[in-house]
Scaffold this active site. Structure first.
Site, mmCIF file in Angstrom:
data_model
loop_
_atom_site.group_PDB
_atom_site.id
_atom_site.type_symbol
_atom_site.label_atom_id
_atom_site.label_comp_id
_atom_site.label_asym_id
_atom_site.label_seq_id
_atom_site.Cartn_x
_atom_site.Cartn_y
_atom_site.Cartn_z
ATOM 1 C CD GLU A 1 36.559 32.637 45.921
ATOM 2 O OE1 GLU A 1 35.521 32.668 45.230
ATOM 3 O OE2 GLU A 1 37.272 33.629 46.119
ATOM 4 C CG HIS A 2 33.924 27.126 43.338
ATOM 5 N ND1 HIS A 2 33.371 26.939 42.094
ATOM 6 C CD2 HIS A 2 35.151 27.665 43.126
ATOM 7 C CE1 HIS A 2 34.242 27.334 41.159
ATOM 8 N NE2 HIS A 2 35.312 27.780 41.766
ATOM 9 C CB THR A 3 30.406 28.440 49.523
ATOM 10 O OG1 THR A 3 30.646 29.837 49.396
ATOM 11 C CG2 THR A 3 31.645 27.751 50.062
ATOM 12 C CG ASP A 4 27.631 31.537 44.751
ATOM 13 O OD1 ASP A 4 28.129 30.531 44.216
ATOM 14 O OD2 ASP A 4 27.455 32.611 44.162
ATOM 15 C CB SER B 1 32.566 43.719 34.714
ATOM 16 O OG SER B 1 32.466 42.629 33.814
ATOM 17 C CG ASP C 1 29.383 37.440 41.282
ATOM 18 O OD1 ASP C 1 29.986 37.070 42.305
ATOM 19 O OD2 ASP C 1 29.636 37.030 40.136
ATOM 20 C CE1 TYR D 1 30.551 28.960 39.252
ATOM 21 C CE2 TYR D 1 28.756 28.360 37.777
ATOM 22 C CZ TYR D 1 29.208 28.984 38.917
ATOM 23 O OH TYR D 1 28.307 29.631 39.743
ATOM 24 C CG LEU E 1 38.098 42.028 39.872
ATOM 25 C CD1 LEU E 1 39.001 43.246 39.759
ATOM 26 C CD2 LEU E 1 38.254 41.404 41.259
ATOM 27 N N GLY F 1 35.598 40.547 32.737
ATOM 28 C CA GLY F 1 36.005 39.146 32.630
ATOM 29 C C GLY F 1 37.226 38.783 33.459
#
Ligand code: ADP
Ligand code: MG
Length: 362
Positions: free
Chosen positions: A30-33, A119, A164, A213, A117, A114
């Site tokens: 998480e938050h690595t990309d 969308s 994503d 973010y 996942l 939202g």
């Protein structure tokens, strides 16, 4: 074609073709990309379908079943809202030299919008796949993910990484996608044996997600700058980040340890040992602790839900998933047990004063 009458009702013609793309959940990373790091998403069963036809006038017409909204895009006029994702995809294809005629698009989706996942990526990837199919365009799945990410950044105004879109374009529901977001090197991995995914929405909206973010992104940039590296991905030894001031020290420590957790998970899967699910689950628990304490992107609802999940029998591990500040939690649970575990966990969660919702299994 399945459900083509829905398209017919809106556009008065039958669709020429259709394409779909799945949502995704991130298991680790998480938050690595946006730090050029590693991620480990998997597709979820829910998907977005786009049916396409040729528009009879000069405009694109887009209908979303979920929003029950029909939008006309006057060519070259940037729309706002959900149509901007689709407009972006079309514009980028044109800039790449492809002639795109006026289109009618019918969108429907089983992915909750939202909830973390993805969308949005599924909408972009399904649209691009549909246009590729309709016009026989020579673009591959990685290029689809890249067009999709650019559409989201430049037209929908969301500064997203590429996870994503790569997950939606390349992952399936049975395998994890191990992705190096810097090089786009990737590997399709089997899922931990005897385990399945459980995803529960916390019932808490991701209110602060956008502003926080961006703040985390800039904290990571500052940390990388102070450490003299291009991105935090370039730091291997966690002791290196100790020289940073707070909170940059803890932000960087999350990113460095989270990248290690993804690499450790890949090793666990490649080991093929019987206890891979519980070892994988421990990494998810550690990821949540790091997201909560070091990265500070959790909220009480997520912590409560994760705590209940981690203590439920049949659960190997659990964490928040996505950007945080609300949204969903993901757990690795004994295969076949997801629905029962969900019922017990939701009951306990409601006693704590919250209302959650099971998203996977459907
Ligand atoms: P997530 O990707 O986690 O679901 P985002 O905020 O990134 O959340 O994307 C949600 C946005 O994507 C929606 O506000 C809408 O603009 C667009 N979108 C996604 N799915 C649909 C859909 N089925 N119909 C219309 N718009 C959609
Ligand atoms: Mg999104």
């Amino acid at each position: 074609m399945e459900h083509s009458h829905e398209f017919q009702n809106i556009f008065n013609q039958t669709p020429e073709t259709q394409a779909y793309a799945h949502g995704r959940v991130n298991l680790l990373g998480e938050h690595t990309d946006y730090n050029d790091g590693y991620v480990l998403p998997i597709a979820i069963p829910q998907k977005t379908t786009v049916q396409l036809g040729f528009s009879l006038d000069e405009q694109h017409h887009i209908y979303s079943q979920e929003l029950n909204e029909k939008i006309t895009i006057f060519r070259n006029n940037q729309p706002s809202g959900f149509a901007s994702y689709i407009f972006g995809c079309i514009e980028l294809l044109q800039q790449a030299g492809y002639q795109i005629p006026s289109l009618n698009l019918y969108i429907k989706s089983s992915i909750p919008i939202g909830s973390g996942l993805s969308s949005s990526a599924a909408l972009e990837v399904a649209t691009l796949r549909g246009i590729r199919q309709l016009l026989n365009l020579p673009i591959n799945d990685v290029e689809i993910a890249q067009f999709a990410q650019q559409a989201e950044i430049n037209y929908a105004g969301v500064q997203c990484g590429i996870m994503d879109q790569m997950a939606s374009s390349l992952a399936d529901t049975q395998h994890m996608l191990f992705l190096d977001t810097r090089t786009l090197a990737r590997q399709i991995l089997s899922f931990p044996a005897l385990a399945e995914i459980l995803i529960i929405h916390s019932g808490c909206d991701r209110t602060l997600a956008g502003s926080k973010y961006n703040q985390r992104r800039s904290e990571c940039q500052q940390a990388a700058h102070l450490l003299g590296v291009k991105a935090l991905r370039d730091i291997d030894d966690v002791a290196t980040v100790e020289i940073l001031p707070e909170p940059l020290h803890r932000r960087a420590r999350h990113v460095v340890t989270e990248n290690h957790r993804v690499l450790d998970a890949v090793e666990i899967i490649e080991d093929l040992q019987d206890n891979s699910a519980s070892r994988f689950g421990e990494l998810m628990n550690a990821s949540h602790a790091s997201l909560r304490n070091d990265y500070e992107v959790s909220v009480p609802a997520l912590d409560t839900l994760v705590d209940i999940l981690q203590n439920a029998s049949g659960v190997f591990g659990a964490k928040l998933t996505g950007a945080g500040f609300g949204g969903a939690c993901v757990a690795l649970v004994a295969s076949g047990a997801g629905k029962n575990i969900a019922a017990t966990v939701l009951d306990e969660y409601s006693h704590a004063g919250y209302k959650g919702k099971v998203l996977v299994p459907e």
